[in-house]
Every structure is written in structure tokens, then in C-alpha cells.
Scaffold this active site. Structure first.
Site, PDB file in Angstrom:
ATOM      1  N   PRO A  65       0.794  -1.236   0.000  1.00  0.00           N
ATOM      2  CA  PRO A  65       0.000   0.000   0.000  1.00  0.00           C
ATOM      3  C   PRO A  65       0.829   1.291   0.000  1.00  0.00           C
ATOM      4  O   PRO A  65       0.622   2.152  -0.843  1.00  0.00           O
ATOM      5  CB  PRO A  65      -0.840  -0.113   1.274  1.00  0.00           C
ATOM      6  CG  PRO A  65      -0.955  -1.587   1.519  1.00  0.00           C
ATOM      7  CD  PRO A  65       0.361  -2.166   1.055  1.00  0.00           C
ATOM      8  N   THR A  95       3.598   2.589  -4.822  1.00  0.00           N
ATOM      9  CA  THR A  95       3.777   4.043  -4.915  1.00  0.00           C
ATOM     10  C   THR A  95       4.057   4.547  -3.501  1.00  0.00           C
ATOM     11  O   THR A  95       3.207   4.419  -2.615  1.00  0.00           O
ATOM     12  CB  THR A  95       2.500   4.726  -5.449  1.00  0.00           C
ATOM     13  OG1 THR A  95       2.176   4.172  -6.715  1.00  0.00           O
ATOM     14  CG2 THR A  95       2.710   6.227  -5.586  1.00  0.00           C
ATOM     15  N   LYS A 170       5.977   9.359 -10.927  1.00  0.00           N
ATOM     16  CA  LYS A 170       4.610   8.915 -10.620  1.00  0.00           C
ATOM     17  C   LYS A 170       3.818   9.996  -9.874  1.00  0.00           C
ATOM     18  O   LYS A 170       2.708  10.348 -10.263  1.00  0.00           O
ATOM     19  CB  LYS A 170       4.703   7.630  -9.791  1.00  0.00           C
ATOM     20  CG  LYS A 170       3.418   7.162  -9.155  1.00  0.00           C
ATOM     21  CD  LYS A 170       2.536   6.420 -10.104  1.00  0.00           C
ATOM     22  CE  LYS A 170       1.201   6.077  -9.433  1.00  0.00           C
ATOM     23  NZ  LYS A 170       0.236   5.520 -10.352  1.00  0.00           N
TER      24      LYS A 170
HETATM   25  P1  NAD Z   1      -4.004  -3.428  -2.149  1.00  0.00           P
HETATM   26  O1  NAD Z   1      -4.288  -2.874  -0.799  1.00  0.00           O
HETATM   27  O2  NAD Z   1      -5.104  -4.073  -2.922  1.00  0.00           O
HETATM   28  O3  NAD Z   1      -2.796  -4.496  -2.061  1.00  0.00           O
HETATM   29  C1  NAD Z   1      -1.728  -4.391  -1.152  1.00  0.00           C
HETATM   30  C2  NAD Z   1      -1.482  -5.782  -0.569  1.00  0.00           C
HETATM   31  O4  NAD Z   1      -0.357  -5.709   0.311  1.00  0.00           O
HETATM   32  C3  NAD Z   1      -2.662  -6.311   0.256  1.00  0.00           C
HETATM   33  O5  NAD Z   1      -3.003  -7.614  -0.196  1.00  0.00           O
HETATM   34  C4  NAD Z   1      -2.113  -6.340   1.686  1.00  0.00           C
HETATM   35  O6  NAD Z   1      -2.652  -7.376   2.482  1.00  0.00           O
HETATM   36  C5  NAD Z   1      -0.640  -6.550   1.428  1.00  0.00           C
HETATM   37  N1  NAD Z   1       0.215  -6.143   2.555  1.00  0.00           N
HETATM   38  C6  NAD Z   1       0.173  -5.008   3.283  1.00  0.00           C
HETATM   39  N2  NAD Z   1       1.140  -5.012   4.216  1.00  0.00           N
HETATM   40  C7  NAD Z   1       1.812  -6.184   4.075  1.00  0.00           C
HETATM   41  C8  NAD Z   1       2.915  -6.769   4.740  1.00  0.00           C
HETATM   42  N3  NAD Z   1       3.523  -6.157   5.768  1.00  0.00           N
HETATM   43  N4  NAD Z   1       3.321  -7.997   4.337  1.00  0.00           N
HETATM   44  C9  NAD Z   1       2.716  -8.633   3.303  1.00  0.00           C
HETATM   45  N5  NAD Z   1       1.671  -8.124   2.634  1.00  0.00           N
HETATM   46  C10 NAD Z   1       1.220  -6.913   3.010  1.00  0.00           C
HETATM   47  O7  NAD Z   1      -3.377  -2.218  -2.994  1.00  0.00           O
HETATM   48  P2  NAD Z   1      -3.250  -2.103  -4.600  1.00  0.00           P
HETATM   49  O8  NAD Z   1      -4.446  -1.417  -5.160  1.00  0.00           O
HETATM   50  O9  NAD Z   1      -2.819  -3.409  -5.126  1.00  0.00           O
HETATM   51  O10 NAD Z   1      -2.055  -1.051  -4.719  1.00  0.00           O
HETATM   52  C11 NAD Z   1      -0.716  -1.402  -4.441  1.00  0.00           C
HETATM   53  C12 NAD Z   1       0.177  -0.227  -4.772  1.00  0.00           C
HETATM   54  O11 NAD Z   1       0.023   0.121  -6.152  1.00  0.00           O
HETATM   55  C13 NAD Z   1      -0.138   1.039  -3.966  1.00  0.00           C
HETATM   56  O12 NAD Z   1       1.067   1.675  -3.628  1.00  0.00           O
HETATM   57  C14 NAD Z   1      -0.950   1.881  -4.949  1.00  0.00           C
HETATM   58  O13 NAD Z   1      -0.825   3.275  -4.700  1.00  0.00           O
HETATM   59  C15 NAD Z   1      -0.301   1.499  -6.282  1.00  0.00           C
HETATM   60  N6  NAD Z   1      -1.173   1.646  -7.459  1.00  0.00           N
HETATM   61  C16 NAD Z   1      -2.447   1.163  -7.430  1.00  0.00           C
HETATM   62  C17 NAD Z   1      -3.243   1.305  -8.556  1.00  0.00           C
HETATM   63  C18 NAD Z   1      -4.674   0.771  -8.562  1.00  0.00           C
HETATM   64  O14 NAD Z   1      -5.422   1.092  -9.495  1.00  0.00           O
HETATM   65  N7  NAD Z   1      -5.085  -0.027  -7.594  1.00  0.00           N
HETATM   66  C19 NAD Z   1      -2.748   1.928  -9.699  1.00  0.00           C
HETATM   67  C20 NAD Z   1      -1.424   2.376  -9.713  1.00  0.00           C
HETATM   68  C21 NAD Z   1      -0.645   2.221  -8.577  1.00  0.00           C
END
Ligand code: NAD
Length: 294
Positions: A65, A95, A170
Site C-alpha cells: 500500500p 507508490t 509517478k
Molecule cells: P491493495 O491494498 O489491494 O494491495 C496491497 C497488498 O499488500 C494487500 O493484499 C495487503 O494485504 C498486502 N500487505 C500489506 N502489508 C503487508 C505486509 N507487511 N506484508 C505482506 N503483505 C502486506 O493495494 P493495490 O491497489 O494493489 O495497490 C498497491 C500499490 O500500487 C499502492 O502503492 C498503490 O498506490 C499502487 N497503485 C495502485 C493502482 C490501482 O489502481 N489499484 C494503480 C497504480 C498504482
């Protein structure tokens, strides 16, 4: 390659699936058991901890996250930096704050590990289709080491310069995008309120100097374009809370660098209000509701 994948959420799961499709042997780990189960169902091996996940890996990919999660996964006695095999390639696609990305890369280097920051654009649709854009920060050598792996998950892999610069690209892009979306929302609403047909107005803007991505590709005014979140009640797309997160990273980086970002700061507050009003899970173009509702 033997790849460790940590963080198989909305973005990480389809990215992990594309690495598997490309023939890599992936071991996955996530704090949430249901998320990890989905990665295992897609063909990944199950790890029981960060240390277990990275122990045998030639490359480690993380999709977490934000900055505190990246620090906690990489640093400390049981973190990636302490536990990854010497020579392993570390790729963080989350990000996060550029300064945190630089600190983690510095600590990795001190242990003889290669690390790049590689945040993405393209959203969940791009992650599924394997068409993400990766903005990569690191040396030219580190970039070349990471490129083949990133090419399994994206079609556009761009070297942005030294460590942290992927994050810089970004968050600065998204700060511009947010300001553009708010400006488009204001102009579309005002033109309609002053008596113009919004579709006619959008057509004029899109052939004139007001044109931008938010007006010609992702117009927020309902009924002006097909196939965009505005045409389906602002569901799907790029969430308001994710945009708010990126704006908060950008304004914080600007504060530290002592660079005035007046529009960026206003955009951050507009999105903060929009989220507080209950629109956090809707696409970020729903910010036009702040104007249409008044
Ligand atoms: P998400 O919350 O769906 O996924 C993050 C995952 O990380 C979750 O499954 C969570 O359980 C896991 N996690 C958290 N802490 C952890 C730890 N200590 N150990 C192991 N696992 C852990 O988020 P997302 O939408 O997949 O986004 C991820 C990144 O990508 C973010 O930084 C976001 O800003 C970026 N991003 C997202 C999008 C989008 O459209 N969703 C687009 C571009 C960039």
C-alpha cells in the site's frame, strides 16, 4: 527465475499471475490469507513469512500500500534486505515517498543487493492485461537488470534516472492529473450551468487550448463520453482514495523540497473533502460531484 512476490492485492495478484504465465517460479506472501490463497490458486507457491518468501529468490517484487508497509517489509531482522540471498534483484512497485524509496535502496546496496523503485500506471486493467507502464528509478545497470522481469508485466518500461526517480515521475504526473481533472470538472459544470450543452462544450474544448486527458479521454461529466467511469456511476477506474494518497505524497515531497505547489495543495484538499464526503471508493473523476451537487 525464482521470484518472490510480496503483496498480492488488487494490483499484485494479476502482476504475479503474469509472471507465472511468463514461466517464472513464483513464491507469494501476503498478510491477508484470502489474498495469498488467490495467488496460490493462480499457481504460486505459498510462503509463511517475508523471510520464508525471499530465502531462495533470485528476484523479489513487492506491491504494497504505501511507505510504512515498504519499510516494514524491507527493513528489520526478518525483512527482505536482511533475508534475501546475496545478489538478489529487489523491485518495489508500490507508490511511496521518493525519500523512503532512496533510503531503502541505500540500505539494500549496503548489503550487496540491487534495488529499483518501479511504481506503475495503468491500474488494475493494465495489471491484468500486462500492459502497465513502469517508471523505474536506479542506476542504468540496475534498470537493465530489472527490465526483463518488468516486461513480463508491462509494455512500457521507462528509466527515470537515479533511485527514487520512478516515484518522482509517478507522484508529479498524478499531481498534474488531479489538478487537470478538477479544472475540467469546474469548466464542464460552469458551461452547463450557463446554458451550454456539455457534449458540445467538450467537443469545443477538445479541439481547443483547454484540451487535456481529463477532457478528451476521461471526461467526468455524465453523458459526454461512453466507456468511462462517468458513464457507469463512477465505479471502477482509479479510486479517489488512491489519488488522495498520491497527492499527499506529492505535497509532502514539495514541503520537504521547499517547492511551492499551490494547485497541488488545493487539489489535495479538494480530494480530501471528496473522500471525507464518502466518495473514497469511487473513481477519481467523481470529484465533479463536488460541483454538480452545489
Ligand atoms: P491493495 O491494498 O489491494 O494491495 C496491497 C497488498 O499488500 C494487500 O493484499 C495487503 O494485504 C498486502 N500487505 C500489506 N502489508 C503487508 C505486509 N507487511 N506484508 C505482506 N503483505 C502486506 O493495494 P493495490 O491497489 O494493489 O495497490 C498497491 C500499490 O500500487 C499502492 O502503492 C498503490 O498506490 C499502487 N497503485 C495502485 C493502482 C490501482 O489502481 N489499484 C494503480 C497504480 C498504482
Amino acid at each position: 527465475m525464482r521470484v518472490a512476490f510480496i503483496g498480492v492485492g488488487h494490483m499484485g495478484l494479476p502482476m504475479c499471475a503474469n509472471l507465472l504465465k511468463a514461466g517464472h517460479a513464483v513464491t507469494a506472501y501476503d498478510l491477508v490469507a484470502a489474498h495469498l490463497d488467490r495467488a496460490v490458486a493462480a499457481g504460486a507457491a505459498r510462503a509463511t513469512s517475508v523471510a520464508d518468501c525471499v530465502a531462495q529468490a533470485e528476484a523479489v517484487v513487492t506491491m504494497l500500500p504505501s511507505s510504512p508497509h515498504v519499510r516494514s517489509v524491507y527493513c528489520g531482522e526478518s525483512g527482505v534486505i536482511a533475508r534475501a540471498a546475496r545478489g538478489a534483484l529487489l523491485v518495489d512497485c508500490s507508490t511511496i515517498d521518493p525519500q523512503v524509496a532512496r533510503e531503502v535502496a541505500f540500505d539494500s546496496l549496503a548489503r550487496g543487493l540491487t534495488m529499483v523503485d518501479a511504481p506503475v500506471s495503468g491500474g488494475t486493467a493494465g495489471a491484468q492485461a500486462g500492459t502497465l507502464t513502469f517508471m523505474v528509478g536506479g542506476s542504468a545497470k540496475e534498470f537493465e537488470a530489472a527490465r526483463p522481469l518488468l516486461a513480463c508485466m508491462g509494455t512500457n518500461v521507462v528509466h527515470c534516472g537515479a533511485s527514487g526517480n520512478g516515484q518522482v515521475a509517478k507522484i508529479c504526473n498524478n499531481m498534474m492529473l488531479a489538478a487537470g481533472m478538477i479544472a475540467t470538472s469546474e469548466a464542464m459544470t460552469l458551461a452547463a450551468r450557463l446554458g451550454m450543452d456539455p457534449t458540445v462544450f467538450a467537443g469545443i474544448v477538445n479541439a481547443s487550448s483547454g484540451r487535456c486527458w481529463s477532457s478528451d479521454t476521461y471526461n467526468p461529466y455524465p453523458g459526454v463520453m461512453e466507456g468511462v467511469p462517468a458513464a457507469r456511476g463512477y465505479s471502477g477506474g482509479f479510486g479517489t482514495d488512491l489519488m488522495l494518497k498520491d497527492l499527499s505524497l506529492a505535497t509532502e515531497a514539495a514541503r520537504v523540497a521547499r517547492v511551492p505547489v499551490l494547485l497541488g495543495a488545493v487539489a489535495q484538499q479538494v480530494y480530501q473533502k471528496h473522500s471525507a464526503d464518502g466518495h473514497g471508493a469511487e473513481d477519481f473523476s467523481s470529484v465533479i460531484l463536488q460541483y454538480l451537487k452545489t
